[in-house]
Design an enzyme around this catalytic site. Structure first.
Site, PDB file in Angstrom:
ATOM      1  CG  HIS A  91       2.958   0.462   3.438  1.00  0.00           C
ATOM      2  ND1 HIS A  91       4.046   0.102   4.212  1.00  0.00           N
ATOM      3  CD2 HIS A  91       1.927  -0.302   3.857  1.00  0.00           C
ATOM      4  CE1 HIS A  91       3.680  -0.834   5.072  1.00  0.00           C
ATOM      5  NE2 HIS A  91       2.396  -1.105   4.877  1.00  0.00           N
ATOM      6  CB  SER A  92       1.989  -3.014   1.164  1.00  0.00           C
ATOM      7  OG  SER A  92       1.642  -4.366   1.057  1.00  0.00           O
ATOM      8  CG  MET A  93      -0.190  -2.713  -4.785  1.00  0.00           C
ATOM      9  SD  MET A  93      -1.980  -2.820  -4.992  1.00  0.00           S
ATOM     10  CE  MET A  93      -2.210  -1.897  -6.514  1.00  0.00           C
TER      11      MET A  93
END
Length: 246
Positions: A91-93
């Site tokens: 998720h995300s990074m």
């Protein structure tokens, strides 16, 4: 929870499950972010959450502020696996770290790559959030309503969290996709319909980074939409793994 390796957490060990799902946290996040998803996947698949240096029980270790270096270290830890099919979820990074880890593993990479809340590696925004002062960075984090937002009002915890987040933000903001061959496994992208950090076009652009098929799932919510959709996310993962095995 089993912690034989400081890099890897298993909150719901399922050694006899048919598959593993290796999960990579967001900037400032920790392995604990994935406890609800681990429960939703068990016992069909065993979730193994990566714990980056610089948080929780690894808080005395310096965080890694180079994303490709971090991915390489994780690839060394994961190695060829235990013989079960394994998928990556970030998720995300964590989506970028999962992607770079898959590239580093080559033929031992995942059977599927799930990328959540992150634009494709080839889509660049010239953000400099790691250079914000503390007040500005805290305001940014609270606006995103991340899992670390609750601790930002405590001065001691805030200093620790901000140091880690700055390192993580530096890692993602200085990262540039090196080009080369796409991953050979399918990529499934998930995005929130109100995520200020990832547009639908930026999520769709992940399609160019795989030669193994692509899906895009749009769910309701902002940047941390996954917290409200654990069941739907788990169903998406399990359905994809079932299709791959078939």
């Amino acid at each position: 929870m089993t912690r034989a390796n400081p890099w890897l957490h298993r909150s719901h060990p399922s050694p006899h499950s048919d598959a593993q799902v290796i999960c990579f946290p967001h900037a400032g996040g920790s392995a604990g972010f994935y406890h609800p998803l681990a429960a939703a996947l068990a016992p069909s698949a065993e979730l193994v959450a990566v714990q980056y240096p610089g948080r929780q029980e690894r808080r005395h270790e310096p965080p890694v502020n180079d994303l490709r270096l971090l991915a390489g270290r994780i690839a060394d830890v994961l190695g060829p696996g235990d013989g079960r099919p394994r998928a990556f979820f970030g998720h995300s990074m964590g989506a970028l770290v999962a992607f770079e880890t898959a590239l580093a593993l080559g033929g031992h990479g995942p059977v599927a790559l799930f990328v959540s809340g992150r634009r494709a590696p080839s889509r660049v925004r010239h953000d400099m959030l790691h250079l914000l002062d503390d007040h500005e960075l805290v305001a940014h984090l609270k606006a995103l309503n991340g899992s670390e937002a609750a601790v930002l009002d405590d001065a001691e915890l805030r200093a620790m969290v901000l140091a880690t987040i700055r390192a993580d933000y530096r890692a993602i903001e200085t990262y540039r996709f090196a080009g080369g061959a796409p991953v050979g496994c399918p990529i499934v992208a998930l995005t929130g319909d109100a995520d200020p950090l990832t547009s639908l076009a930026e999520a769709q652009a992940w399609e160019a980074h795989t030669s193994g098929g692509f899906e895009l799932h749009v769910l309701s919510g902002g940047h941390f939409f996954v917290r409200d959709h654990n069941t739907a996310v788990a169903e998406t993962i399990l359905k994809s793994l079932e299709t791959i095995r078939a």
